[in-house]
Each structure stands twice: as structure tokens, then as C-alpha cells.
Write an enzyme that holds these catalytic residues in place. Structure first.
Site, PDB file in Angstrom:
ATOM      1  N   SER A 262       0.839  -1.195   0.000  1.00  0.00           N
ATOM      2  CA  SER A 262       0.000   0.000   0.000  1.00  0.00           C
ATOM      3  C   SER A 262       0.871   1.239   0.000  1.00  0.00           C
ATOM      4  CB  SER A 262      -0.909   0.000   1.238  1.00  0.00           C
ATOM      5  OG  SER A 262      -1.484   1.272   1.443  1.00  0.00           O
ATOM      6  N   LYS A 263       0.573   2.152  -0.893  1.00  0.00           N
ATOM      7  CA  LYS A 263       1.286   3.428  -0.931  1.00  0.00           C
ATOM      8  C   LYS A 263       1.108   4.167   0.397  1.00  0.00           C
ATOM      9  CE  LYS A 263       3.341   6.861  -3.282  1.00  0.00           C
ATOM     10  NZ  LYS A 263       4.725   6.791  -3.744  1.00  0.00           N
ATOM     11  N   ARG A 264      -0.081   4.035   0.968  1.00  0.00           N
ATOM     12  CA  ARG A 264      -0.368   4.728   2.234  1.00  0.00           C
ATOM     13  C   ARG A 264       0.550   4.251   3.351  1.00  0.00           C
ATOM     14  NH1 ARG A 264      -5.481   3.672   0.462  1.00  0.00           N
ATOM     15  NH2 ARG A 264      -5.712   1.935   1.899  1.00  0.00           N
ATOM     16  N   ASP A 272       8.650   5.330  -7.438  1.00  0.00           N
ATOM     17  CA  ASP A 272       9.526   5.337  -6.256  1.00  0.00           C
ATOM     18  C   ASP A 272      10.736   4.436  -6.477  1.00  0.00           C
ATOM     19  OD1 ASP A 272       7.789   7.010  -4.829  1.00  0.00           O
ATOM     20  OD2 ASP A 272       6.684   5.319  -3.985  1.00  0.00           O
TER      21      ASP A 272
END
Length: 491
Positions: A262-264, A272
Site C-alpha cells: 500500500s502506498k499509504r 519510487d
């Protein structure tokens, strides 16, 4: 609703007799690893079969759109060698390829579905999120059984409504997935999902069925989280009388045994990873193996090789764990396999971020690094000694394996300095021969000479390259100055 001739003309546009796959991202800002894998598998299925790979932008969820995200999609696809045959930027026979530009189509097909009894208007008050998710108790929904005449009357009077799929209340629905096989569900467990919202835009679940059919998509690749929606998709296809495409549901990419990436939570996107010094080809190679096995021992594959050997039968039902250390290994293998010229060009910006002095040849420094670099962002920290000799302690001259201590190091530097001053040329061969001769004269191994020379030249215990290469790149004058500084530390 359009007359049937219009629908027949839409059918006539659909390409036939070829494998057609699509990658259909939402423009929400970045390409996460799971999305990249979906795009890659979708591309490989098409290319392996000599078919077409289509890019479609799914932007009906206007609240999640991010400015510039479509450009990110194009850029990422190009960088990852995922060339599409049809799409918003290249056109094609079944465009437009952006969902909001197809908006007029969806209501026509929703009305056709109502005409056939597989959808209905719902006038119940629901929040927008409930519309999107289809969350409601069908058993208490009075619109499910409303007569068509009453529905038409209320719509004509201007009452707002959504259009819902009418799911049979009895029986079961079976769908086939290429990975998970046949799956049967009770129709009573399925909700009457919203197909068209009050604002006239379709939900994702409706738009992608209509678009996949009208674009002739034969294989639909998506995450296994959509398995629960597949029976409703099947019922839509059947309601229209359309062929059902092959479903390929891929299990998730996980951070660990319990958590999805998850990016979160700080897990890296494709962008990235590139910013962190990973190579696109290494990322693609590694992502291909996240949930797919080619069989055999080989792990490193070019895109051409992946296209040749890719098979849906190799896709696993089990979730894949994203292992950054394994990706580092892949990256290092790709770096080592590069030509020196290619690596030098790639490494130069990283080298110059640490080595500002133009006297030092970036290509020469790159040659030291290539076999010692795992990710490009590791490069600058290895080179901080070139522009300026760092402060270091004389204890660095002590090295048991090289049989070097402070006294022997002082003796070595006292011998090396005049020998270097007298060299006829400043080349690897001359520098090496000089130190080997001194070691022979001392009756010592080469390391006894080279350790203190490297420490004095670099001021670090760990360096890319040995004493010979570092001295050659620094040049005679700078090397001698640094050796004299080392001698002073040992005085």
C-alpha cells in the site's frame, strides 16, 4: 433508446478473430506494483498470442482524478516497454478510449438492459457512496419489482433515479477463471449493483463490461479482489447476449504474509523504485515473477524472452510477497550485464552528484563501480573521498590480514612516495608494477604495500576499486599529496 440498427452497427465495429487484451488504469497519480504487474501480464498475453494490447483510461470516478496522472500512465508504459496498439493517444477502430468520452454509450446500453428485463430504475434515496458500492438490502427495495409503466411514469415526471442490475433471486451463477477454475455462487448472495448513477455516469462495474465487449476484449486480467464481482459481470454479459471473455484474476502482491502492499503504508510505487536507483528492466523482470513461474531455474529474462514463454498456466493462486532484497539482487545482475559505456552513461549523474571536480573522469570512476553496485543511489556515498580527502584516524592503517600496522605503513609510504615521483608514466600498469616491485624488495605480499597506499589515498577502509585504480584516477600530484598527508599522520 436507440433503435436496434444502432446497436448492430456498434457490434459490426468490434474486431474479431484475434486475442485482444486491455490495461485500464484510473488516472489517480502513480503506478503501484500490483497495477504494473496487471499491465505486464495483460501485455504478455496479447503479445504471446500475436494479438492486440489496448490502453483504456477509466476516469468515471471523477472524485479520485489527479491532475497530470494520465501523462504519468503514458510515461510509465513507455518506460516499461508496454507499447499499446490502440489507445487515447494512438487511436484505433473502437475508440474513444477514455471512458468519460464514451459517456453517451452507457445509458443506451443500460436502457437496452432494462428493455430485456435485466435492469431497473431505482428511485430510493441513497447516498453517493451507496450508489457506487451498491450497498442496500435488496429484499426491502420496492423498486426491484416495480412495473415498467410505473417506472417510466416516475422517470418522465423528473424523479431522480439510478439504474440497477436485476439479479435473479433464485438459482446460482457459475463463472470460469483461468487461474481459479469454475466458481459457483448463490444468486441470493449477490446485490442489485448500481449500473448508472444519478449524474448519468456509469459505475466502474457497468462501464468496464460494456467497454470490454465493444472493444472486443477476449481476456480480462485484474486483481483477485474482483472475483466477487465476476458473477454479476457474467449475468450482465448473458443479459446482453454477449460472449463472456476469459477471466484472469491475479492474487495480490503483499508486503508480508498478512498485509497487501500500500502506498499509504510507505510501500514503493514504480516511480519510487526508479527514484531509489532501480532499473526499469530489472523491475519488470522481478514483477513478472511475482505470482508467475516460468518453470526451470532461469530467473533473468528479457522482455522478448518473457513474451516467448509467458503462459497463464504459470500464474499462481497464492499471494506473492514483494521482497526488496530480491529486487536488489535482480538489479545488481542487470547492472553487471550492461556494457561499460551504458553503465557509465547511466551512472554519471549519480557520480557527479558526489564528484564535482571535472578533473576526475566519470567513466573511469564508473568502471570501478559497475561490479560493486546494486542500486544506482548507492553510488554517491561510495565516492565522497574523491573531491576531498576525508578526516580519518591513523588506526585505519592497521589491517591484520594485510600484515599492516602503523610502523610498517610508515615504511611503505616512505618508499612509495619517491617511487611514484619517479614513474615514467601514470598508468595502471606502471603504478601496479611499482608496488609489486616494492613488495618483492621487502619480501612481503602485495597487500602489505597496497593497503596503506589505498588508505592514504582515500581515507576510507572500504572503497570502490583498489589502490591502483584510485591512484590513477586521482592523478599523480593529488595522490602524492595524500600519501604525504598519510605519512604525517604516522609520524
Amino acid at each position: 433508446m436507440k433503435d436496434m440498427k444502432w446497436f448492430e452497427e456498434m457490434e459490426a465495429r468490434i474486431p474479431k478473430n484475434e486475442v485482444r487484451t486491455r490495461f485500464a488504469p484510473s488516472p489517480t497519480g502513480y503506478m503501484h506494483v500490483g497495477n504494473l504487474r496487471t499491465a505486464l501480464y495483460t501485455y504478455l498475453i496479447a503479445r504471446h498470442s500475436g494479438g492486440k494490447f489496448i490502453l483504456r483510461i477509466e476516469d468515471t470516478d471523477q472524485g479520485r482524478l489527479v491532475e497530470g496522472a494520465v501523462d504519468v500512465i503514458y510515461k510509465t508504459m513507455a518506460q516499461c516497454h508496454l507499447e499499446h496498439d490502440e489507445g487515447p493517444d494512438v487511436g484505433g477502430p473502437v475508440g474513444p478510449y477514455v471512458q468519460t468520452e464514451r459517456r453517451p454509450l452507457y445509458m443506451e446500453y443500460a436502457e437496452l438492459l432494462m428493455e430485456r428485463g435485466h435492469a431497473y430504475r431505482c428511485f430510493c434515496e441513497k447516498t453517493e457512496s451507496e450508489e457506487d458500492a451498491g450497498e442496500f438490502d435488496r429484499g426491502e427495495d420496492p423498486c426491484h419489482c416495480m412495473s415498467r409503466a410505473e417506472s417510466d411514469r416516475r422517470a418522465a415526471a423528473g424523479e431522480p433515479f439510478v439504474i440497477r442490475q436485476r439479479i435473479p433471486r433464485e438459482g446460482t451463477t457459475t463463472f470460469h477463471d483461468e487461474i481459479f477454475g469454475d466458481i459457483t455462487v448463490e444468486n441470493a448472495s449477490l446485490d442489485d449493483q448500481v449500473l448508472m448513477k444519478r449524474d448519468g455516469l456509469p459505475t466502474y462495474n457497468f462501464a468496464n463490461v460494456v467497454d470490454d465487449h465493444l472493444m472486443g476484449i477476449t481476456h480480462v486480467v485484474r486483481g483477485s479482489e474482483y472475483l466477487s464481482s465476476a458473477p454479476k459481470y457474467n449475468l450482465l454479459y448473458q443479459g446482453f447476449g454477449w460472449d463472456i471473455p476469459s477471466y484472469v484474476h491475479c492474487s495480490p502482491v503483499m508486503r508480508d504474509a498478512h498485509n497487501k502492499m500500500s502506498k499509504r503504508h510507505g510501500d514503493p510505487s514504480y516511480e519510487d523504485l526508479i527514484a531509489q536507483g532501480y532499473l526499469t528492466d530489472a523491475v519488470i523482470n522481478y514483477v513478472a515473477l511475482l505470482g508467475w513461474s516460468p518453470g526451470g531455474e532461469q530467473e533473468i529474462f528479457s522482455m522478448e524472452e518473457l513474451t516467448e514463454i509467458f503462459s497463464m498456466s504459470g500464474i499462481s493462486k497464492s499471494p506473492a510477497i514483494f521482497d526488496i532484497e530480491k529486487l536488489r539482487y535482480f538489479n545488481s545482475e542487470y547492472i553487471r550485464a550492461m556494457s561499460p559505456e551504458t553503465f557509465a552513461a547511466l551512472a554519471e549523474p549519480y557520480i557527479r552528484s558526489a564528484v564535482k571536480n571535472e578533473r576526475y573522469d566519470a567513466a573511469a570512476i564508473a568502471a570501478l563501480l559497475q561490479q560493486r553496485t546494486e542500486v544506482l543511489t548507492d553510488i554517491p556515498e561510495k565516492l565522497d573521498f574523491f573531491d576531498k580527502l576525508p578526516e580519518y584516524d591513523s588506526e585505519l592503517f592497521v589491517h591484520k590480514k594485510s600484515k599492516s600496522d602503523k610502523d610498517s605503513a610508515r615504511q611503505v609510504l616512505e618508499l612509495v612516495i619517491p617511487a611514484f615521483e619517479a614513474l615514467p608514466a601514470w598508468t595502471d600498469e606502471e603504478i601496479l608494477a611499482c608496488m609489486v616491485k616494492l613488495a618483492e624488495d621487502m619480501g612481503a605480499k602485495n597487500a602489505r604495500i597496497m593497503w596503506p597506499v589505498r588508505i592514504a589515498a582515500a581515507g576510507k577502509a572500504v572503497t570502490p576499486g583498489g589502490a591502483v585504480e584510485i591512484c590513477r584516477i586521482l592523478g599523480r600530484e593529488e595522490t602524492l599529496a595524500r600519501l604525504r598527508t598519510g605519512l604525517q599522520k604516522l609520524a
